[in-house]
Design a protein around this motif. Structure first.
Motif, PDB file in Angstrom:
ATOM      1  N   GLU A   1      -2.144  -6.091  -4.287  1.00 37.82           N
ATOM      2  CA  GLU A   1      -2.898  -7.222  -3.737  1.00 37.82           C
ATOM      3  C   GLU A   1      -2.127  -8.536  -3.950  1.00 37.82           C
ATOM      4  O   GLU A   1      -1.979  -9.351  -3.041  1.00 37.82           O
ATOM      5  CB  GLU A   1      -4.260  -7.272  -4.444  1.00 37.82           C
ATOM      6  CG  GLU A   1      -5.164  -8.403  -3.995  1.00 37.82           C
ATOM      7  CD  GLU A   1      -6.346  -8.612  -4.963  1.00 37.82           C
ATOM      8  OE1 GLU A   1      -7.028  -9.621  -4.817  1.00 37.82           O
ATOM      9  OE2 GLU A   1      -6.544  -7.770  -5.867  1.00 37.82           O
ATOM     10  N   LEU A   2      -1.603  -8.706  -5.177  1.00 39.40           N
ATOM     11  CA  LEU A   2      -0.861  -9.942  -5.482  1.00 39.40           C
ATOM     12  C   LEU A   2       0.445 -10.012  -4.694  1.00 39.40           C
ATOM     13  O   LEU A   2       0.845 -11.101  -4.251  1.00 39.40           O
ATOM     14  CB  LEU A   2      -0.583 -10.027  -6.985  1.00 39.40           C
ATOM     15  CG  LEU A   2      -1.790 -10.421  -7.827  1.00 39.40           C
ATOM     16  CD1 LEU A   2      -1.531 -10.150  -9.297  1.00 39.40           C
ATOM     17  CD2 LEU A   2      -2.132 -11.894  -7.627  1.00 39.40           C
ATOM     18  N   LEU A   3       1.105  -8.868  -4.528  1.00 34.11           N
ATOM     19  CA  LEU A   3       2.340  -8.877  -3.728  1.00 34.11           C
ATOM     20  C   LEU A   3       2.037  -9.342  -2.312  1.00 34.11           C
ATOM     21  O   LEU A   3       2.824 -10.077  -1.703  1.00 34.11           O
ATOM     22  CB  LEU A   3       2.974  -7.480  -3.710  1.00 34.11           C
ATOM     23  CG  LEU A   3       3.706  -7.059  -4.989  1.00 34.11           C
ATOM     24  CD1 LEU A   3       4.119  -5.596  -4.914  1.00 34.11           C
ATOM     25  CD2 LEU A   3       4.936  -7.928  -5.238  1.00 34.11           C
ATOM     26  N   GLY A   4       0.885  -8.926  -1.798  1.00 34.49           N
ATOM     27  CA  GLY A   4       0.460  -9.378  -0.468  1.00 34.49           C
ATOM     28  C   GLY A   4       0.231 -10.885  -0.443  1.00 34.49           C
ATOM     29  O   GLY A   4       0.649 -11.575   0.486  1.00 34.49           O
ATOM     30  N   GLN A   5      -0.397 -11.388  -1.508  1.00 34.61           N
ATOM     31  CA  GLN A   5      -0.705 -12.832  -1.551  1.00 34.61           C
ATOM     32  C   GLN A   5       0.544 -13.695  -1.587  1.00 34.61           C
ATOM     33  O   GLN A   5       0.527 -14.832  -1.124  1.00 34.61           O
ATOM     34  CB  GLN A   5      -1.567 -13.136  -2.775  1.00 34.61           C
ATOM     35  CG  GLN A   5      -3.009 -12.714  -2.612  1.00 34.61           C
ATOM     36  CD  GLN A   5      -3.833 -13.048  -3.860  1.00 34.61           C
ATOM     37  OE1 GLN A   5      -3.479 -13.921  -4.639  1.00 34.61           O
ATOM     38  NE2 GLN A   5      -4.930 -12.341  -4.029  1.00 34.61           N
ATOM     39  N   VAL A   6       1.635 -13.164  -2.169  1.00 33.57           N
ATOM     40  CA  VAL A   6       2.863 -13.970  -2.237  1.00 33.57           C
ATOM     41  C   VAL A   6       3.909 -13.478  -1.222  1.00 33.57           C
ATOM     42  O   VAL A   6       5.100 -13.784  -1.341  1.00 33.57           O
ATOM     43  CB  VAL A   6       3.465 -14.001  -3.675  1.00 33.57           C
ATOM     44  CG1 VAL A   6       2.513 -14.675  -4.642  1.00 33.57           C
ATOM     45  CG2 VAL A   6       3.814 -12.608  -4.159  1.00 33.57           C
ATOM     46  N   ASN A   7       3.440 -12.734  -0.243  1.00 30.43           N
ATOM     47  CA  ASN A   7       4.293 -12.252   0.866  1.00 30.43           C
ATOM     48  C   ASN A   7       5.500 -11.439   0.382  1.00 30.43           C
ATOM     49  O   ASN A   7       6.619 -11.640   0.848  1.00 30.43           O
ATOM     50  CB  ASN A   7       4.791 -13.432   1.713  1.00 30.43           C
ATOM     51  CG  ASN A   7       3.651 -14.242   2.260  1.00 30.43           C
ATOM     52  OD1 ASN A   7       2.612 -13.693   2.612  1.00 30.43           O
ATOM     53  ND2 ASN A   7       3.825 -15.549   2.323  1.00 30.43           N
ATOM     54  N   LEU A   8       5.250 -10.527  -0.538  1.00 26.84           N
ATOM     55  CA  LEU A   8       6.352  -9.702  -1.028  1.00 26.84           C
ATOM     56  C   LEU A   8       6.055  -8.205  -0.886  1.00 26.84           C
ATOM     57  O   LEU A   8       6.720  -7.386  -1.522  1.00 26.84           O
ATOM     58  CB  LEU A   8       6.634 -10.019  -2.504  1.00 26.84           C
ATOM     59  CG  LEU A   8       7.402 -11.304  -2.805  1.00 26.84           C
ATOM     60  CD1 LEU A   8       7.506 -11.531  -4.308  1.00 26.84           C
ATOM     61  CD2 LEU A   8       8.801 -11.291  -2.199  1.00 26.84           C
ATOM     62  N   THR A   9       5.075  -7.864  -0.065  1.00 25.50           N
ATOM     63  CA  THR A   9       4.698  -6.444   0.059  1.00 25.50           C
ATOM     64  C   THR A   9       5.893  -5.591   0.468  1.00 25.50           C
ATOM     65  O   THR A   9       6.087  -4.495  -0.073  1.00 25.50           O
ATOM     66  CB  THR A   9       3.568  -6.302   1.093  1.00 25.50           C
ATOM     67  OG1 THR A   9       2.499  -7.162   0.691  1.00 25.50           O
ATOM     68  CG2 THR A   9       3.053  -4.876   1.153  1.00 25.50           C
ATOM     69  N   ASP A  10       6.696  -6.106   1.393  1.00 29.38           N
ATOM     70  CA  ASP A  10       7.833  -5.303   1.872  1.00 29.38           C
ATOM     71  C   ASP A  10       8.967  -5.221   0.847  1.00 29.38           C
ATOM     72  O   ASP A  10       9.922  -4.482   1.050  1.00 29.38           O
ATOM     73  CB  ASP A  10       8.351  -5.863   3.208  1.00 29.38           C
ATOM     74  CG  ASP A  10       8.737  -7.322   3.103  1.00 29.38           C
ATOM     75  OD1 ASP A  10       8.240  -8.001   2.173  1.00 29.38           O
ATOM     76  OD2 ASP A  10       9.538  -7.803   3.922  1.00 29.38           O
ATOM     77  N   ARG A  11       8.866  -5.980  -0.258  1.00 31.85           N
ATOM     78  CA  ARG A  11       9.892  -5.919  -1.315  1.00 31.85           C
ATOM     79  C   ARG A  11       9.356  -5.262  -2.577  1.00 31.85           C
ATOM     80  O   ARG A  11       9.964  -5.387  -3.636  1.00 31.85           O
ATOM     81  CB  ARG A  11      10.387  -7.336  -1.675  1.00 31.85           C
ATOM     82  CG  ARG A  11      10.795  -8.181  -0.494  1.00 31.85           C
ATOM     83  CD  ARG A  11      12.051  -7.649   0.123  1.00 31.85           C
ATOM     84  NE  ARG A  11      12.313  -8.271   1.408  1.00 31.85           N
ATOM     85  CZ  ARG A  11      13.487  -8.706   1.807  1.00 31.85           C
ATOM     86  NH1 ARG A  11      14.530  -8.593   1.008  1.00 31.85           N
ATOM     87  NH2 ARG A  11      13.639  -9.221   2.994  1.00 31.85           N
TER      88      ARG A  11
END
Lengths: 244, 226
Positions: free
Chosen positions: A124-134
């Motif tokens: 969820e947090l990775l999504g919030q900081v736009n890092l899901t693809d990393r």
């Protein structure tokens, strides 16, 4: 003008007569401060004013020489673990393990804070900081800007009631600065209490609800932002530094 | 959340990094093996050594190689301020100590799985006691060494000359434990019954417990700034 409110038992954060000495050098000389839940304090001050020392004491990284810090009903010295479970921090350093992936870093910290379903929280947090693809990239292989965004996500794993920020905008690229600003606004909207120390007057005044000036180890100014003429705050800031 | 869970999160994280990078384990095993080979050349290739000399050779290799792993475990936490992140989390310094000591214990044990067989290949022709007889001695030294080593590495990690300070502080501290271990190992290599080794094993248990308790109690002071 020095405005220090009387300490009340209902305050979310209360600091009373906080002092810190390094040998003969007094870094903090009796700081009194009180914040209600949901307030966002930005503390300004020059190098050596005691800003980082104050934040380190609030984060339990330094022991005060004298004085008291309480968050909710937790005393910093007597209930450090309960107090720290309410705390998040963004510092000069990333606090990231370079040999873990972005997802593993967040999952580890979420687990450490006892977050239910740490993997879901990390995603969820990775999504919030736009890092899901990393998510599966080692932190060491992320660009500096991405590491900074991951650092912000790391500080939020436990959804902290009190967030401490030590010069958070230093070295941030525009994207990371905008992510940080958005996250701070989101947290502030959710009644989280935030204390930020910075040199940067413009950035500091963007989101804060309270403005403070720390000089020579003393809180020489504290005022609600709504009562301050932000256009002349710089002048006010230098006046307080000169008279401190 | 229980202490045990928090310790296991920290332990798993460290072991995951170690198994991914293998930097401590490989350097410990390689350095230890190098010491054994050099000792073998010094003693004369193919010549047998007596149990007392063999015990000394084994512990020189184990202790000097283990220092490499000890230094690395804390150095990793100091990079990018991760140790501060642990200190502001709900995990207590005592739990951090236990997790780090367990990591060091595991690394020592894993490197010994390579060093002990190699020691027997190079020097073991005349030893009557097999590798398994060494197990209680190795475990006791690992416990004491990892406990004292975790405390000292936390102290030395904050200094500029970490790699110099760590052995200088640690070796005098663990000298009694190592002296007892060398004597006990000589007995085990000679296949003496365990009852004959109690004179060394009992004080080794006491030393290991003292190091563990002292490490647990003193660790918070070694890891925090004042």
């Amino acid at each position: 003008m020095l405005k220090v409110k009387e300490l009340s038992s209902s305050a979310f954060l209360s600091i009373s007569d906080l002092r810190k000495s390094y040998g003969g050098l007094e870094a903090l000389r009796g700081v009194n401060l009180e914040l209600q839940r949901g307030e966002f304090l930005c503390l300004f001050g020059p190098n050596g004013a005691g800003k980082s020392t104050l934040l380190k004491i609030m984060a339990t990284l330094l022991r005060p020489t004298a004085g008291q810090v309480r968050v909710l009903d937790y005393d910093l010295r007597e209930q450090p673990e309960e107090y720290r479970s309410q705390l998040g921090m963004v510092s000069h350093q990333s606090f990231l393990y370079q040999d873990l992936t972005a997802l593993e870093n967040l999952e580890f910290y979420a687990a450490l804070y006892g977050v239910n379903q740490p993997r879901e929280r990390a995603l969820e947090l990775l999504g919030q900081v736009n890092l899901t693809d990393r998510a599966d990239m080692l932190a060491a292989n992320l660009s500096r800007g991405m590491q900074q965004r991951l650092t912000i996500a790391r500080a939020l794993v436990n959804d902290p009631a009190l967030l401490l920020l030590d010069e958070p905008y230093t070295g941030l690229d525009e994207h990371a600065a905008s992510v940080l600003r958005d996250q701070l606004q989101m947290l502030h909207g959710r009644k989280r209490t935030i204390v930020m120390v910075t040199h940067n007057l413009r950035r500091g005044m963007e989101s804060a609800t309270q403005l403070g000036i720390l000089a020579k180890g003393k809180l020489v100014y504290l005022q609600e932002k709504s009562a301050v003429d932000t256009t002349s705050f710089e002048q006010l800031y230098f006046q307080h530094l000169e008279t401190a | 959340m229980s202490s045990l869970q928090q310790i296991s999160f920290l332990l798993k994280k460290d072991l995951r990094i170690e198994l991914r990078k293998k930097e401590s384990l490989v350097s410990m095993a390689f350095f230890g093996a190098l010491i054994l080979v050099i000792m073998n050349i010094a003693a004369g290739i193919g010549k047998s050594v007596d149990v007392e000399s063999g015990a000394g050779i084994l512990w020189v290799a184990v202790i000097f190689s283990s220092i490499l792993g000890l230094g690395r475990v804390f150095a990793r936490e100091k990079e990018h301020g991760c140790v501060a992140a642990l200190l502001i989390s709900p995990i207590s310094p005592g739990e951090i100590f236990i997790a780090k000591a367990l990591v060091n214990f595991s690394l020592m044990f894993l490197s010994q799985l390579i060093l002990v067989p190699l020691f027997y290949v190079l020097f073991g022709a005349n030893f009557r006691g097999g590798p398994l007889t060494l197990l209680p001695i190795l475990l006791l030294v690992n416990l004491g060494f990892s406990a004292a080593g975790t405390l000292v590495s936390a102290i030395s990690a904050g200094t500029r000359r970490n790699e110099v300070l760590l052995p200088i502080l640690l070796f005098p501290l663990i000298l009694p434990l190592i002296a007892l271990a060398v004597k006990a190992t000589a007995g085990a290599l000679d296949a003496r019954p365990i009852s004959d080794l109690l004179g060394q094993l009992e004080p080794m248990i006491a030393f290991s417990l003292i190091y563990s308790a002292a490490g647990y109690l003193l660790f918070p002071f070694s890891i925090k700034e004042d």
